[in-house]
Design an enzyme around this catalytic site. Structure first.
Site, PDB file in Angstrom:
ATOM      1  N   GLY A  29      36.898  38.088  37.218  1.00  0.00           N
ATOM      2  CA  GLY A  29      35.797  37.293  36.680  1.00  0.00           C
ATOM      3  C   GLY A  29      34.940  36.694  37.776  1.00  0.00           C
ATOM      4  N   TYR A  30      35.580  36.137  38.798  1.00  0.00           N
ATOM      5  CA  TYR A  30      34.836  35.529  39.899  1.00  0.00           C
ATOM      6  C   TYR A  30      34.055  36.585  40.671  1.00  0.00           C
ATOM      7  CZ  TYR A  30      33.800  33.025  44.211  1.00  0.00           C
ATOM      8  OH  TYR A  30      33.160  32.472  45.297  1.00  0.00           O
ATOM      9  N   SER A  31      34.712  37.702  40.994  1.00  0.00           N
ATOM     10  CA  SER A  31      34.030  38.770  41.722  1.00  0.00           C
ATOM     11  C   SER A  31      32.827  39.280  40.939  1.00  0.00           C
ATOM     12  CB  SER A  31      34.984  39.931  42.011  1.00  0.00           C
ATOM     13  OG  SER A  31      35.907  39.596  43.019  1.00  0.00           O
TER      14      SER A  31
END
Length: 256
Positions: free
Chosen positions: A147-149
């Site tokens: 999700g962060y990437s």
């Protein structure tokens, strides 16, 4: 003539360091963050630092705070958008979608919001500097950080596209892509799920800001700057992607 910088994420970490260094160098600084107490701490003993509380993911709030900064302090000469957040989870397949959506809203939509609110006036004046914090995670995904990437991939794609629009406009654009950095941000990731970090530590936030300042000190900066270990990581991802994936898979084995 005193210059004005607007710095987001200024309540802690790299945003705080950027804001404090600019204030110490004589800039007027509009320090923006959702954390009012953190902003007050950042601004201690800095009479040329001015705090503004704002949710970067809220388009109306962003445009309102930018207009307030202009009305109170004048023309914005530099935007440093350092605000961001992360949630991590061992599996992308059962990560709470609400957390993923929040990361996209803060990391990506927040970037779009400030660019749309600040850059048109810079283009009209044919001068200005824009620094957008991305991450090497936007170039190299790893287990547990899907999700962060993805949110940082979006930021990098936005910067790359925006660069075409700003060519020959007089506005300098820089995308800062640090590796892991020892800030409260990284500490929050450790508390949420340390296994996604593969036992690795981060570089110093001062080193990242040093790299940013060095890039801006030159007549023309590259579009993307990769401080510390981010640069060899980027090169391996680009030229030896299979090797890089094997290294990441061996090092990072997230658990619930």
């Amino acid at each position: 003539m005193t210059r004005l910088a607007l710095v987001t994420g200024a309540a802690s970490g790299m945003g705080r360091i950027v804001a404090q260094r600019l204030a110490a160098a004589g800039w007027q600084v509009a320090a923006v963050d959702l954390n009012g107490d953190g902003l007050a701490e950042t601004a201690k003993r800095s009479p040329n630092m001015h705090g503004y509380v704002c949710d970067v993911s809220d388009t109306d709030q962003v445009h309102a705070v930018v207009e307030k900064v202009r009305a109170e302090l004048g023309t914005i000469d530099r935007l440093v958008h350092a605000a961001g957040m992360a949630h991590v989870h061992a599996s992308a397949l059962d990560h709470d979608v609400r957390q993923i959506r929040k990361m996209m809203d803060v990391n990506y939509i927040g970037t779009v919001n400030f660019c749309q609110a600040v850059i048109p006036a810079m283009k009209q004046a044919r001068t200005g500097e824009v620094v957008l914090f991305a991450s090497v995670a936007g170039w190299l995904p790893s287990p547990g950080m899907a999700g962060y990437s993805a949110s940082k991939f979006a930021v990098i794609g936005f910067i790359d596209s925006l660069a075409y629009e700003l060519k020959d406009s007089g506005v300098r654009l820089l995308g800062l892509c640090p590796p892991m950095v020892e800030t409260p941000f990284l500490e929050s990731v450790r508390k949420e799920n340390e296994s996604v970090l593969g036992g690795q530590g981060g570089m110093s936030p001062e080193g990242v800001v040093d790299a940013l300042e060095k890039a801006l000190s030159k007549p023309k900066n590259p579009l993307f700057v990769f401080p510390g270990q981010a640069y060899p990581t980027y090169l391996m991802r680009r030229f030896l992607p299979g090797v890089m994936r094997a290294v990441v898979a061996r090092m990072v084995k997230p658990t619930d």
